[in-house]
Design an enzyme around this catalytic site. Structure first.
Site, PDB file in Angstrom:
ATOM      1  N   ASP A   7     -26.985 -32.519  31.717  1.00 18.76           N
ATOM      2  CA  ASP A   7     -25.598 -32.120  31.455  1.00 18.76           C
ATOM      3  C   ASP A   7     -25.540 -30.863  30.598  1.00 18.76           C
ATOM      4  O   ASP A   7     -26.518 -30.480  29.940  1.00 18.76           O
ATOM      5  CB  ASP A   7     -24.821 -33.263  30.772  1.00 18.76           C
ATOM      6  CG  ASP A   7     -25.401 -33.673  29.422  1.00 18.76           C
ATOM      7  OD1 ASP A   7     -26.640 -33.756  29.299  1.00 18.76           O
ATOM      8  OD2 ASP A   7     -24.622 -33.911  28.482  1.00 18.76           O
ATOM      9  N   ASP A  20     -29.862 -24.349  27.687  1.00 20.44           N
ATOM     10  CA  ASP A  20     -29.671 -25.711  27.170  1.00 20.44           C
ATOM     11  C   ASP A  20     -29.027 -26.569  28.239  1.00 20.44           C
ATOM     12  O   ASP A  20     -27.810 -26.635  28.313  1.00 20.44           O
ATOM     13  CB  ASP A  20     -28.815 -25.651  25.899  1.00 20.44           C
ATOM     14  CG  ASP A  20     -28.654 -27.005  25.240  1.00 20.44           C
ATOM     15  OD1 ASP A  20     -29.357 -27.943  25.634  1.00 20.44           O
ATOM     16  OD2 ASP A  20     -27.804 -27.134  24.345  1.00 20.44           O
ATOM     17  N   GLU A  49     -26.553 -36.142  27.246  1.00 18.38           N
ATOM     18  CA  GLU A  49     -27.051 -35.844  25.900  1.00 18.38           C
ATOM     19  C   GLU A  49     -25.989 -35.169  25.049  1.00 18.38           C
ATOM     20  O   GLU A  49     -25.860 -35.437  23.857  1.00 18.38           O
ATOM     21  CB  GLU A  49     -28.296 -34.943  25.972  1.00 18.38           C
ATOM     22  CG  GLU A  49     -29.017 -34.731  24.632  1.00 18.38           C
ATOM     23  CD  GLU A  49     -28.489 -33.594  23.758  1.00 18.38           C
ATOM     24  OE1 GLU A  49     -28.821 -33.561  22.565  1.00 18.38           O
ATOM     25  OE2 GLU A  49     -27.722 -32.753  24.251  1.00 18.38           O
ATOM     26  N   GLU A  50     -25.222 -34.293  25.666  1.00 14.74           N
ATOM     27  CA  GLU A  50     -24.254 -33.511  24.892  1.00 14.74           C
ATOM     28  C   GLU A  50     -23.105 -34.375  24.365  1.00 14.74           C
ATOM     29  O   GLU A  50     -22.329 -33.932  23.529  1.00 14.74           O
ATOM     30  CB  GLU A  50     -23.715 -32.350  25.734  1.00 14.74           C
ATOM     31  CG  GLU A  50     -24.792 -31.346  26.179  1.00 14.74           C
ATOM     32  CD  GLU A  50     -25.326 -30.473  25.046  1.00 14.74           C
ATOM     33  OE1 GLU A  50     -24.869 -30.627  23.898  1.00 14.74           O
ATOM     34  OE2 GLU A  50     -26.205 -29.642  25.309  1.00 14.74           O
ATOM     35  N   HIS A  90     -24.243 -22.846  24.021  1.00 14.46           N
ATOM     36  CA  HIS A  90     -22.970 -23.441  23.596  1.00 14.46           C
ATOM     37  C   HIS A  90     -21.882 -22.400  23.361  1.00 14.46           C
ATOM     38  O   HIS A  90     -20.850 -22.717  22.793  1.00 14.46           O
ATOM     39  CB  HIS A  90     -23.135 -24.309  22.341  1.00 14.46           C
ATOM     40  CG  HIS A  90     -23.871 -25.584  22.626  1.00 14.46           C
ATOM     41  ND1 HIS A  90     -23.776 -26.683  21.828  1.00 14.46           N
ATOM     42  CD2 HIS A  90     -24.702 -25.926  23.629  1.00 14.46           C
ATOM     43  CE1 HIS A  90     -24.535 -27.653  22.332  1.00 14.46           C
ATOM     44  NE2 HIS A  90     -25.101 -27.202  23.425  1.00 14.46           N
ATOM     45  N   ASP A 148     -39.261 -33.721  23.927  1.00 12.93           N
ATOM     46  CA  ASP A 148     -37.883 -33.413  24.327  1.00 12.93           C
ATOM     47  C   ASP A 148     -37.555 -32.000  23.852  1.00 12.93           C
ATOM     48  O   ASP A 148     -38.357 -31.367  23.152  1.00 12.93           O
ATOM     49  CB  ASP A 148     -36.927 -34.451  23.707  1.00 12.93           C
ATOM     50  CG  ASP A 148     -35.525 -34.437  24.343  1.00 12.93           C
ATOM     51  OD1 ASP A 148     -35.301 -33.721  25.337  1.00 12.93           O
ATOM     52  OD2 ASP A 148     -34.656 -35.169  23.829  1.00 12.93           O
TER      53      ASP A 148
HETATM   54 ZN   LIG Z   1     -29.784 -29.596  24.904  1.00 11.41          ZN
END
Ligand SMILES: [Zn+2]
Ligand SMILES: *[C@@H]1O[C@H](CO)[C@@H](O)[C@H](O)[C@H]1NC(C)=O
Ligand SMILES: *[C@@H]1O[C@H](CO)[C@@H](O)[C@H](O)[C@H]1NC(C)=O
Ligand SMILES: *[C@@H]1O[C@H](CO)[C@@H](O)[C@H](O)[C@H]1NC(C)=O
Ligand SMILES: *[C@@H]1O[C@H](CO)[C@@H](O)[C@H](O)[C@H]1NC(C)=O
Ligand SMILES: *[C@@H]1O[C@H](CO)[C@@H](O)[C@H](O)[C@H]1NC(C)=O
Length: 543
Positions: A149, A182, A216-217, A516, A245
């Site tokens: 995601d 990301d 995850e986000e 982001h 990770d």
């Molecule tokens: Zn990430």
């Protein structure tokens, strides 16, 4: 990151760019104040495979025959808008919001046919696990994680993007789009590496588990949490050799210290690969002041609910959490690496800091003054969301605040809560509000939370060195350094699988990669390096 316009409501913001970039000024500051123990900055030798049979396959990952189709496949992956929004935590079944995750899964199936001949599982509808059975079942598997995601794009900023956020535009140097760094670079990097190794006829000795989460986000509740349950049921407590990770990255010396980082013996310019061996805890606290009597503002009491809430906020901010420096704090190891592999410290700094236990009060005194260094030593608190009041001529009956904490390694979530209780209790009492077991007739103060304890600290032993040795093979002239993460990742779910949990993205991250925020992109060379890294990591686990 907190400042990101694109993610105003995210809870776990502050991602890995921040992890790198925020570390940087902090280290710059720290280098003038602290020095470290002599535990040493362990540098593994670069991985040098004994079995050369895959060397050609590895070399070929940099040839256009491989990279040109790679860039196209990656572009296609970025074009699928696998966005997670906060509301998807509660509304798990929304078929429209989750549709891109089905598209993404189909995209992986279509483009990586050999990987999809491995054992694989669709977990909780959208997350994925691949299990590549090793030839030696007595060895514990390694687990490679990433998330599919991406964070939302703020519609107001779309015009600021050089290329539309889900275009996957490929230019000379970069591939553009939300999630490029990301974390789709890692997702595609892992799956490309495995596909390539399968094509070459390779079988690992150690089982390789690839675990892709889909949320995850927004904390990983529906994704990696369930993947880990599956793996735990199958392999048991401590059943995994190590977990890798996303996390720290490779930082070019110039981009962080604004000084060239020089190996004093060899006078070579260095990069630092910072690998997260621990992460701070996380705590959201919602403090709500309820007042029994509302009413018209013309009959106003001296303190409204909003006024009382303000008093609480001021009291909390006037009593910040105190910093502490424990010998186990990974920051000391990071500094040790800077000390050993750069010439940035003066002789007296080396002295002070070699005896950091004696000088601890001084160090903490200085660290506290700078928010960028304080984060490594103290629990931070930030009042981030406030609500209250509906009408200018009506007294508010409820007012509330969300305070976000990042819990330092020396504290527990309970200790932070105790601190809050001690501050709030007298204020509640003063205004006759009930609070916990304290009674009051004017209303109440209620505290709600979401929390993660600070993580265990992973050892810098064999698994860490194995990862480091592969970093050094793929990125020559890189110093491997442990670090403390000040943000959280999906590794929050894996503590029971292994002590060896590492957080690292094998890419050279610059401050303008747009994670982001607007103009997220990944360089082509980074993408190729990520594939090379996982290719060699799988080989290394087999030697
Ligand atoms: Zn990430
Ligand atoms: C690597 O590339 C060369 C040149 O394209 C090719 O001849 C060779 O077969 C490739 N090797 C592998 C292992 O794919
Ligand atoms: C070297 O690796 C190849 C390919 O994975 C494998 O077929 C071969 O048996 C290995 N050789 C040795 C000596 O382990
Ligand atoms: C970094 O170096 C550049 C060029 O020497 C200089 O202009 C800039 O002010 C420096 N920045 C900091 C934060 O020291
Ligand atoms: C705090 O929790 C209450 C009750 O769940 C909720 O109504 C309020 O909106 C929350 N406050 C904030 C600032 O989000
Ligand atoms: C109220 O609760 C606190 C914290 O749990 C406890 O320490 C205290 O003894 C309690 N006081 C009373 C009067 O029960």
């Amino acid at each position: 990151m907190e400042k990101s316009k694109s993610t105003p409501t995210r809870k776990f913001n502050f991602k890995f760019l921040a992890r790198s970039v925020l570390l940087i000024p902090a280290l710059l500051f720290l280098k003038s104040t602290i020095q470290v123990t002599s535990s040493g900055c362990i540098q593994p030798e670069p991985f040098n495979p004994a079995n050369k049979s895959l060397d050609n396959n590895y070399q070929n990952l940099t040839t256009p025959t491989f990279t040109l189709p790679l860039f196209n496949r990656f572009s296609g992956a970025v074009q699928i808008p696998t966005v997670t929004y906060d509301e998807m935590i509660g509304d798990y079944q929304d078929p429209v919001l989750f549709a891109p995750f089905k598209d993404f899964r189909k995209y992986l199936q279509d483009n990586y046919p050999l990987v999809h001949q491995l054992e694989y599982h669709i977990i909780n509808e959208y997350s994925l696990i691949y299990i590549w059975q090793g030839s030696d079942v007595s060895l514990k598997p390694i687990m490679l994680m990433a998330h599919m995601d991406v964070v939302p794009v703020d519609p107001a900023t779309v015009s600021e993007w050089s290329h539309p956020p889900f275009s996957g535009f490929v230019d000379e140097k970069f591939i553009w789009g939300r999630g490029a760094t990301d974390c789709k670079g890692t997702v595609i990097g892992i799956i490309e590496a495995v596909e390539s190794l399968l094509k070459a006829g390779f079988t690992p000795k150690r089982t390789i588990i690839v675990s892709f989460g889909h949320d995850e986000e927004i904390s990983g509740y529906h994704g990696q949490q369930h993947n880990v349950e599956y793996i735990f049921n199958r392999y048991g407590a401590d059943g995994i050799e190590y977990v890798l990770d996303e996390g720290g990255s490779i930082v070019a010396s110039d981009s962080f210290m604004n000084t060239s980082v020089i190996d004093s013996s060899k006078k070579e310019s260095k990069h630092f690969a910072i690998i997260g061996i621990a992460e701070k805890g996380y705590l959201d606290v919602n403090i709500t002041v309820n007042i029994n009597k509302g009413g018209h503002a013309s009959i106003a009491p001296p303190h409204t609910g909003i006024g009382i809430l303000a008093e609480i906020i001021v009291a909390l901010e006037d009593n910040p959490h105190q910093p502490e420096l424990l010998a186990s704090n990974p920051v000391l190891q990071t500094l040790q690496c800077i000390n050993e592999h750069t010439n940035l410290l003066s002789t007296w700094q080396k002295f002070i800091l070699h005896h950091w236990q004696w000088f601890k009060p001084l160090i903490l005194h200085f660290a506290k003054k700078n928010p960028l260094t304080n984060i490594f030593f103290a629990t931070t608190q930030a009042a981030d969301v406030v609500k209250g009041g509906v009408k200018v001529n009506a007294l508010p009956q409820t007012a509330s605040i969300f305070i976000n904490h990042r819990v330092a390694m020396h504290q527990s979530v309970d200790q932070v809560m105790d601190h809050i209780y001690q501050i709030v209790a007298p204020i509640a009492a003063k205004h006759s509000l009930s609070f916990l077991n304290q009674t009051g007739n004017a209303g109440s103060v209620v505290v709600g939370t979401e929390k993660i304890e600070p993580s265990p600290i992973s050892p810098t032993g064999q698994s860490f060195e194995e990862i480091g040795s592969v970093v050094k093979r793929v990125f020559p002239n890189t110093i491997i350094s442990p670090m403390l993460m000040t943000a959280n990742t999906d590794t929050r779910w894996v503590w029971k699988l292994t002590r060896n949990i590492y957080r690292f993205t094998p890419a050279i991250i610059a401050s303008d990669d747009g994670i982001h925020t607007v103009n997220e992109r990944i360089s082509k060379s980074n993408l190729v390096n990520i594939v090379k890294f996982y290719h060699e990591l799988v080989r290394a686990s087999t030697e």
